[in-house]
Design a protein around this motif. Sequence first.
Motif, PDB file in Angstrom:
ATOM      1  N   ILE A 248       0.862  -1.188   0.000  1.00 33.47           N
ATOM      2  CA  ILE A 248       0.000   0.000   0.000  1.00 33.47           C
ATOM      3  C   ILE A 248       0.898   1.238   0.000  1.00 33.47           C
ATOM      4  CG2 ILE A 248      -1.745   1.294   1.294  1.00 33.47           C
ATOM      5  CD1 ILE A 248      -2.823  -1.351   2.364  1.00 33.47           C
ATOM      6  N   ALA A 249       0.584   2.198  -0.878  1.00 34.47           N
ATOM      7  CA  ALA A 249       1.414   3.398  -1.007  1.00 34.47           C
ATOM      8  C   ALA A 249       1.382   4.228   0.283  1.00 34.47           C
ATOM      9  CB  ALA A 249       0.940   4.241  -2.186  1.00 34.47           C
ATOM     10  N   ASP A 250       2.518   4.896   0.565  1.00 33.66           N
ATOM     11  CA  ASP A 250       2.709   5.576   1.854  1.00 33.66           C
ATOM     12  C   ASP A 250       1.678   6.655   2.185  1.00 33.66           C
ATOM     13  OD1 ASP A 250       5.001   4.242   2.687  1.00 33.66           O
ATOM     14  OD2 ASP A 250       6.322   5.562   1.553  1.00 33.66           O
ATOM     15  N   ILE A 251       1.498   7.600   1.254  1.00 32.95           N
ATOM     16  CA  ILE A 251       0.640   8.750   1.589  1.00 32.95           C
ATOM     17  C   ILE A 251      -0.807   8.280   1.748  1.00 32.95           C
ATOM     18  CG2 ILE A 251      -0.110  11.074   0.955  1.00 32.95           C
ATOM     19  CD1 ILE A 251       2.335  11.359  -0.799  1.00 32.95           C
ATOM     20  N   PHE A 252      -1.231   7.401   0.838  1.00 38.96           N
ATOM     21  CA  PHE A 252      -2.583   6.861   0.920  1.00 38.96           C
ATOM     22  C   PHE A 252      -2.775   6.117   2.252  1.00 38.96           C
ATOM     23  CE2 PHE A 252      -5.386   3.177   0.396  1.00 38.96           C
ATOM     24  CZ  PHE A 252      -6.576   3.835   0.129  1.00 38.96           C
ATOM     25  N   ARG A 253      -1.777   5.343   2.641  1.00 35.71           N
ATOM     26  CA  ARG A 253      -1.842   4.603   3.897  1.00 35.71           C
ATOM     27  C   ARG A 253      -2.010   5.565   5.073  1.00 35.71           C
ATOM     28  NH1 ARG A 253       0.562   3.256   8.251  1.00 35.71           N
ATOM     29  NH2 ARG A 253       0.331   1.146   9.053  1.00 35.71           N
ATOM     30  N   ASN A 254      -1.167   6.615   5.094  1.00 39.13           N
ATOM     31  CA  ASN A 254      -1.270   7.617   6.159  1.00 39.13           C
ATOM     32  C   ASN A 254      -2.648   8.251   6.193  1.00 39.13           C
ATOM     33  OD1 ASN A 254       1.138   7.580   7.464  1.00 39.13           O
ATOM     34  ND2 ASN A 254       2.035   9.314   6.370  1.00 39.13           N
ATOM     35  N   ASN A 255      -3.143   8.624   5.006  1.00 38.13           N
ATOM     36  CA  ASN A 255      -4.453   9.279   4.940  1.00 38.13           C
ATOM     37  C   ASN A 255      -5.537   8.379   5.513  1.00 38.13           C
ATOM     38  OD1 ASN A 255      -3.368  11.544   3.764  1.00 38.13           O
ATOM     39  ND2 ASN A 255      -3.873  10.952   1.671  1.00 38.13           N
ATOM     40  N   CYS A 256      -5.466   7.085   5.213  1.00 41.98           N
ATOM     41  CA  CYS A 256      -6.455   6.140   5.738  1.00 41.98           C
ATOM     42  C   CYS A 256      -6.430   6.121   7.259  1.00 41.98           C
ATOM     43  CB  CYS A 256      -6.172   4.737   5.210  1.00 41.98           C
ATOM     44  SG  CYS A 256      -6.625   4.510   3.492  1.00 41.98           S
ATOM     45  N   THR A 257      -5.217   6.096   7.819  1.00 50.09           N
ATOM     46  CA  THR A 257      -5.137   5.971   9.278  1.00 50.09           C
ATOM     47  C   THR A 257      -5.614   7.238   9.981  1.00 50.09           C
ATOM     48  OG1 THR A 257      -2.868   6.790   9.502  1.00 50.09           O
ATOM     49  CG2 THR A 257      -3.135   4.435   9.090  1.00 50.09           C
ATOM     50  N   LYS A 258      -5.658   8.364   9.266  1.00 50.58           N
ATOM     51  CA  LYS A 258      -6.115   9.606   9.897  1.00 50.58           C
ATOM     52  C   LYS A 258      -7.627   9.643  10.046  1.00 50.58           C
ATOM     53  CE  LYS A 258      -1.924  11.037   9.887  1.00 50.58           C
ATOM     54  NZ  LYS A 258      -1.126  10.856  11.096  1.00 50.58           N
ATOM     55  N   ILE A 259      -8.342   8.839   9.229  1.00 49.23           N
ATOM     56  CA  ILE A 259      -9.806   8.938   9.240  1.00 49.23           C
ATOM     57  C   ILE A 259     -10.485   7.654   9.702  1.00 49.23           C
ATOM     58  CG2 ILE A 259      -9.784  10.702   7.436  1.00 49.23           C
ATOM     59  CD1 ILE A 259     -10.831   8.469   5.516  1.00 49.23           C
ATOM     60  N   GLY A 260      -9.686   6.615   9.993  1.00 49.97           N
ATOM     61  CA  GLY A 260     -10.294   5.398  10.525  1.00 49.97           C
ATOM     62  C   GLY A 260     -10.567   4.318   9.503  1.00 49.97           C
ATOM     63  N   VAL A 261      -9.939   4.422   8.319  1.00 51.37           N
ATOM     64  CA  VAL A 261      -9.966   3.298   7.374  1.00 51.37           C
ATOM     65  C   VAL A 261      -8.691   2.496   7.639  1.00 51.37           C
ATOM     66  CG1 VAL A 261      -9.815   2.620   4.946  1.00 51.37           C
ATOM     67  CG2 VAL A 261     -11.302   4.526   5.621  1.00 51.37           C
TER      68      VAL A 261
END
Lengths: 465, 199
Positions: free
Chosen positions: B97-110
């Motif tokens: 999983i790509a880094d920025i997308f992964r980070n974004n997911c963890t910020k919103i609860g995905v």
Amino acid sequence: MGQTLSEKVWERHVVHRTDDEPDLLYVDLHLVHEVTSPQAFEGLRLAGRRVRRPDLTLATMDHNVPTAGLHLGITDPISRRQCEALESNCKEFGVPLYAMGHADQGIVHVIGPQLGLTQPGTIIVCGDSHTATHGAFGAIAFGIGTSEVEHVLATQTLPQTKPGTMAVTVDGPLPVGVTAKDVILAIIARIGTGGGIGKIIEYRGSVFRGLSMEGRMTVCNMSIEGGARAGLIAPDDTTFAYLEGRRHAPKGAEWERALDDWRSLTTDPDATFDDDVVIDGTTLSPHVSWGTNPAQTLPIDASIPDPDTIADPGAADSARRALQYMGLRAGTPIRDITVDTVFVGSCTNGRIEDLRAVAEVLRGRRVHEGVRMLVVPGSMAVKAQAEAEGLDAVISGAGAEWREAGCSMCLAMNPDKLAPGERSASTSNRNFEGRQGPGGRTHLVSPGVAAATAVTGHLAAPADL
Amino acid sequence: MLAVQRVQGTAVPLDRSDVDTDQIIPAEWLKRIERTGFGAGLFSAWRQDPAFVLNQPRYSGASILVAGPNFGTGSSREHAAWALQDYGFEVVISSRIADIFRNNCTKIGVLPVVLAHDVVDRLMRAIEDDPALEIVVDVQERTVWVGALDLSEPFPLDDFTQYRFLNGLDDIGLSERHAAAIAAYEAARPSYLPTTTPV
């Protein structure tokens, strides 16, 4: 054991560290644009927070702005609403803004270096994945999402897990006609779209030492297309000469202090990297992408690959889908591919040296009949410089369109788009499906290849003319 | 964000590699200034094909997306994570999983779940065979369970992110606990560093 450059820069920004949490990093410069910020400002408002350091924050409009007929304003009501939101948010929170029409407006990654705000050893973030551009100065610069934009606005910090390290070494000399864009396309073709995930790339070797700052920015810009968190190059005399005298660069005694520090920003001789990639620069040639991700790239002398000969089933499947989307047949020589549109611009290749390279090819020549060529400067300052050098007359005289500054057809959020099925040669950074307009087909190229392609009507290198 | 302790549900198999964020949510959707409503734009270009997996009724109601390697490459747009969440996905499973997308997911609860390539492949085939296959993703145990396959696979999740998911905490308040350290750091920054104040 010694430290790598990225480890040194990282360590000097750690505000808080414990064993069971990511490092809390201080951010030296936060660049903001209209697309990834509205929900972040809204979050601040809802929580009653302010922008902690508006003086370390700079906003501009780039993704949505039209690049023709600026006096008409933004005619797309949704785009206009987004730019108006940025304007009112910046006013409310005291953030400096270079709005559409301002002499300093431009693509966020073009204006930071140009103003002298991008400096060695700093940490720079922006709600945009091409933020790694600023790594050309020896900064750790990376893209963040909107929640992180809000976090930086509120605290000027960001919790981040320390990435791994990757060295990409390219020694030369490069053959004549091979540019920074070709080097980074060749690197991505080698490591793949996921090769750099979880890592910061340091570009090392004589090829990068020999590049201008603008060439280094082109290389670092596309680090994300290889999956890397960031990419950087150790600062040297080329870096310092570029910065000296720029508007926000240190002056007088402060300049000397800064230089003393910047000269220490190199990877220690005994430091090691988690990954080492070595590419022979002397064998590189102009590169062109043929598929729908930037790793699907080949030398211009090659032919479209046959998916049936690709061993990895996932890659073969991806190639098959790409050929179908791109309307290409295996075995076709890349030079036989004709294009409808040529786009020169973007944070990858929208700087003055890129425009000079294009003008050099177009001088005394005409854009091929039936080909539309757009030349979009990366900033209003680049536009003014190009016009002072007479490049606009060469470009318009050859039959290309000379435009205002913005992201334009790199991602087609403004009116500059490919029609379905249309094919482009583009100096931008992504050839994803629909990137330049729904159904559009993109070939990534260097500025020189873009100009030669515009002249011949098919993919071509300047040496072919 | 809302707390996520355990996700139990069915999955959609998206058997493609290098799915970039331009495919997850096309640029046209990025002009909105709202935070909600992006589910309608999820994979909007691919959804024009009636055979696309999200259009197949047998996968409706799924809360887990199982995708090929290099999921979420490209742009930093958090809109991609918002679109997945708004559509109803709570978990994304891929071998990379790509880094920025992964980070974004963890910020919103995905929840981004990385499993070995062969495990993802096995899951993908099993879901295609049985769209009702029940998958359990446990944040506390950091494990994916599929009873019908007798599969129990741990996945990496750092302690801090796990803590935030279990308690539904977003970052800003947590970082504000370190206000004194931030102020001290700021006071010690070299004076030659630039400011953006127009000169």
